[in-house]
Design a protein around this motif. Sequence first.
Motif, PDB file in Angstrom:
ATOM      1  N   MET A   1      61.669  35.429  42.660  1.00  0.00           N
ATOM      2  CA  MET A   1      61.004  34.458  43.477  1.00  0.00           C
ATOM      3  C   MET A   1      60.396  34.981  44.639  1.00  0.00           C
ATOM      4  O   MET A   1      61.244  35.912  45.550  1.00  0.00           O
ATOM      5  N   GLN A   2      59.307  34.586  45.264  1.00  0.00           N
ATOM      6  CA  GLN A   2      58.654  35.195  46.499  1.00  0.00           C
ATOM      7  C   GLN A   2      58.998  34.216  47.626  1.00  0.00           C
ATOM      8  O   GLN A   2      58.927  32.920  47.274  1.00  0.00           O
ATOM      9  N   SER A   3      59.333  34.799  48.840  1.00  0.00           N
ATOM     10  CA  SER A   3      59.279  34.058  50.049  1.00  0.00           C
ATOM     11  C   SER A   3      57.986  33.636  50.488  1.00  0.00           C
ATOM     12  O   SER A   3      57.009  34.561  50.451  1.00  0.00           O
ATOM     13  N   ILE A   4      58.083  32.382  51.160  1.00  0.00           N
ATOM     14  CA  ILE A   4      56.774  31.931  52.055  1.00  0.00           C
ATOM     15  C   ILE A   4      56.893  32.113  53.269  1.00  0.00           C
ATOM     16  O   ILE A   4      58.355  31.466  53.850  1.00  0.00           O
ATOM     17  N   LYS A   5      56.098  32.418  54.094  1.00  0.00           N
ATOM     18  CA  LYS A   5      56.190  32.534  55.313  1.00  0.00           C
ATOM     19  C   LYS A   5      55.297  31.572  56.159  1.00  0.00           C
ATOM     20  O   LYS A   5      53.951  31.540  55.716  1.00  0.00           O
ATOM     21  N   LEU A   6      55.899  30.625  57.043  1.00  0.00           N
ATOM     22  CA  LEU A   6      54.945  29.941  57.877  1.00  0.00           C
ATOM     23  C   LEU A   6      54.864  30.652  59.273  1.00  0.00           C
ATOM     24  O   LEU A   6      55.986  31.156  59.684  1.00  0.00           O
ATOM     25  N   MET A   7      53.658  30.854  59.660  1.00  0.00           N
ATOM     26  CA  MET A   7      53.662  31.643  60.809  1.00  0.00           C
ATOM     27  C   MET A   7      52.636  30.815  61.889  1.00  0.00           C
ATOM     28  O   MET A   7      51.651  30.062  61.622  1.00  0.00           O
ATOM     29  N   VAL A   8      53.099  30.553  63.109  1.00  0.00           N
ATOM     30  CA  VAL A   8      52.416  29.968  63.935  1.00  0.00           C
ATOM     31  C   VAL A   8      52.064  30.796  65.297  1.00  0.00           C
ATOM     32  O   VAL A   8      52.834  31.339  65.989  1.00  0.00           O
ATOM     33  N   LEU A   9      50.752  31.051  65.341  1.00  0.00           N
ATOM     34  CA  LEU A   9      50.245  31.969  66.448  1.00  0.00           C
ATOM     35  C   LEU A   9      49.848  31.160  67.619  1.00  0.00           C
ATOM     36  O   LEU A   9      48.987  30.356  67.636  1.00  0.00           O
ATOM     37  N   TYR A  10      50.393  31.365  68.785  1.00  0.00           N
ATOM     38  CA  TYR A  10      50.149  30.729  70.046  1.00  0.00           C
ATOM     39  C   TYR A  10      49.169  31.720  70.922  1.00  0.00           C
ATOM     40  O   TYR A  10      49.321  32.897  71.090  1.00  0.00           O
ATOM     41  N   PRO A  11      47.846  31.069  71.218  1.00  0.00           N
ATOM     42  CA  PRO A  11      46.842  31.946  72.084  1.00  0.00           C
ATOM     43  C   PRO A  11      47.358  32.028  73.457  1.00  0.00           C
ATOM     44  O   PRO A  11      48.621  31.576  73.739  1.00  0.00           O
ATOM     45  N   GLN A  12      46.968  32.913  74.170  1.00  0.00           N
ATOM     46  CA  GLN A  12      47.081  33.279  75.849  1.00  0.00           C
ATOM     47  C   GLN A  12      47.426  32.051  76.246  1.00  0.00           C
ATOM     48  O   GLN A  12      46.347  31.182  76.514  1.00  0.00           O
ATOM     49  N   PRO A  13      48.409  31.422  76.983  1.00  0.00           N
ATOM     50  CA  PRO A  13      48.534  30.194  77.659  1.00  0.00           C
ATOM     51  C   PRO A  13      47.706  30.190  79.018  1.00  0.00           C
ATOM     52  O   PRO A  13      47.509  31.458  79.573  1.00  0.00           O
ATOM     53  N   LYS A  14      47.344  29.249  79.657  1.00  0.00           N
ATOM     54  CA  LYS A  14      46.855  29.120  80.981  1.00  0.00           C
ATOM     55  C   LYS A  14      47.807  29.473  82.005  1.00  0.00           C
ATOM     56  O   LYS A  14      47.246  30.206  82.959  1.00  0.00           O
ATOM     57  N   ASP A  15      48.992  29.207  81.779  1.00  0.00           N
ATOM     58  CA  ASP A  15      50.009  29.492  82.779  1.00  0.00           C
ATOM     59  C   ASP A  15      51.171  29.774  81.811  1.00  0.00           C
ATOM     60  O   ASP A  15      52.035  28.983  81.187  1.00  0.00           O
ATOM     61  N   ILE A  16      51.656  31.162  81.880  1.00  0.00           N
ATOM     62  CA  ILE A  16      52.525  31.757  81.034  1.00  0.00           C
ATOM     63  C   ILE A  16      54.102  31.056  81.693  1.00  0.00           C
ATOM     64  O   ILE A  16      54.926  30.809  80.613  1.00  0.00           O
ATOM     65  N   GLU A  17      54.459  30.953  82.980  1.00  0.00           N
ATOM     66  CA  GLU A  17      55.754  30.365  83.080  1.00  0.00           C
ATOM     67  C   GLU A  17      55.697  28.910  82.667  1.00  0.00           C
ATOM     68  O   GLU A  17      56.870  28.637  82.011  1.00  0.00           O
ATOM     69  N   THR A  18      54.690  28.183  82.463  1.00  0.00           N
ATOM     70  CA  THR A  18      54.873  26.851  82.059  1.00  0.00           C
ATOM     71  C   THR A  18      55.085  26.802  80.830  1.00  0.00           C
ATOM     72  O   THR A  18      55.877  26.113  80.022  1.00  0.00           O
ATOM     73  N   PHE A  19      54.301  27.716  79.744  1.00  0.00           N
ATOM     74  CA  PHE A  19      54.509  28.013  78.632  1.00  0.00           C
ATOM     75  C   PHE A  19      55.973  28.261  78.150  1.00  0.00           C
ATOM     76  O   PHE A  19      56.347  27.729  77.208  1.00  0.00           O
ATOM     77  N   ALA A  89      54.069  21.286  69.495  1.00  0.00           N
ATOM     78  CA  ALA A  89      53.592  22.682  69.532  1.00  0.00           C
ATOM     79  C   ALA A  89      51.949  22.507  70.071  1.00  0.00           C
ATOM     80  O   ALA A  89      51.734  23.468  70.867  1.00  0.00           O
ATOM     81  N   VAL A  90      51.321  21.728  69.849  1.00  0.00           N
ATOM     82  CA  VAL A  90      49.998  21.439  70.091  1.00  0.00           C
ATOM     83  C   VAL A  90      50.021  21.303  71.717  1.00  0.00           C
ATOM     84  O   VAL A  90      49.144  21.805  72.384  1.00  0.00           O
ATOM     85  N   ARG A  91      50.866  20.250  72.120  1.00  0.00           N
ATOM     86  CA  ARG A  91      50.901  20.061  73.425  1.00  0.00           C
ATOM     87  C   ARG A  91      51.096  21.141  74.260  1.00  0.00           C
ATOM     88  O   ARG A  91      50.664  21.328  75.390  1.00  0.00           O
ATOM     89  N   ILE A  92      52.222  22.150  74.109  1.00  0.00           N
ATOM     90  CA  ILE A  92      52.668  23.149  74.937  1.00  0.00           C
ATOM     91  C   ILE A  92      51.542  24.217  74.895  1.00  0.00           C
ATOM     92  O   ILE A  92      51.493  25.197  75.623  1.00  0.00           O
ATOM     93  N   SER A  93      50.722  24.377  73.904  1.00  0.00           N
ATOM     94  CA  SER A  93      49.932  25.542  73.666  1.00  0.00           C
ATOM     95  C   SER A  93      48.571  25.141  74.593  1.00  0.00           C
ATOM     96  O   SER A  93      47.518  24.722  73.985  1.00  0.00           O
TER      97      SER A  93
END
Length: 106
Positions: A1-19, A89-93
């Motif tokens: 059986m093959q494993s399935i990966k869920l991957m979420v890529l976050y773009p560079q945030p406007k403010d890294i500390e807040t992210f 996830a959408v809110r914080i990105s």
Amino acid sequence: MQSIKLMVLYPQPKDIETFERDYVSHLALFHQKLNISQTGELPYTVTKFCAVGDEIAKYYQLFTMVFSSIEELQHTLASEEMQIVASDAVRISTGGAPSILIGKEN
């Protein structure tokens, strides 16, 4: 059986500390909604991308979680709990919507 990966890529945030601060609370929400223990081995990994020379990476961070089957992944993604986590996830990105990828391990 093959494993399935869920991957979420976050773009560079406007403010890294807040992210970073928001991501801590996002992971706490994720743990709560999916009943994931805060102790022991985690069922996911988080990878931060590095700049190469003067070039800043397009993406800031990658979240990866492995599922035993596509059915398990689909069931998890369709759950009300995961919908709440996905909305957060959408809110914080702040650098744009995160990209969602699904792949099979060979």
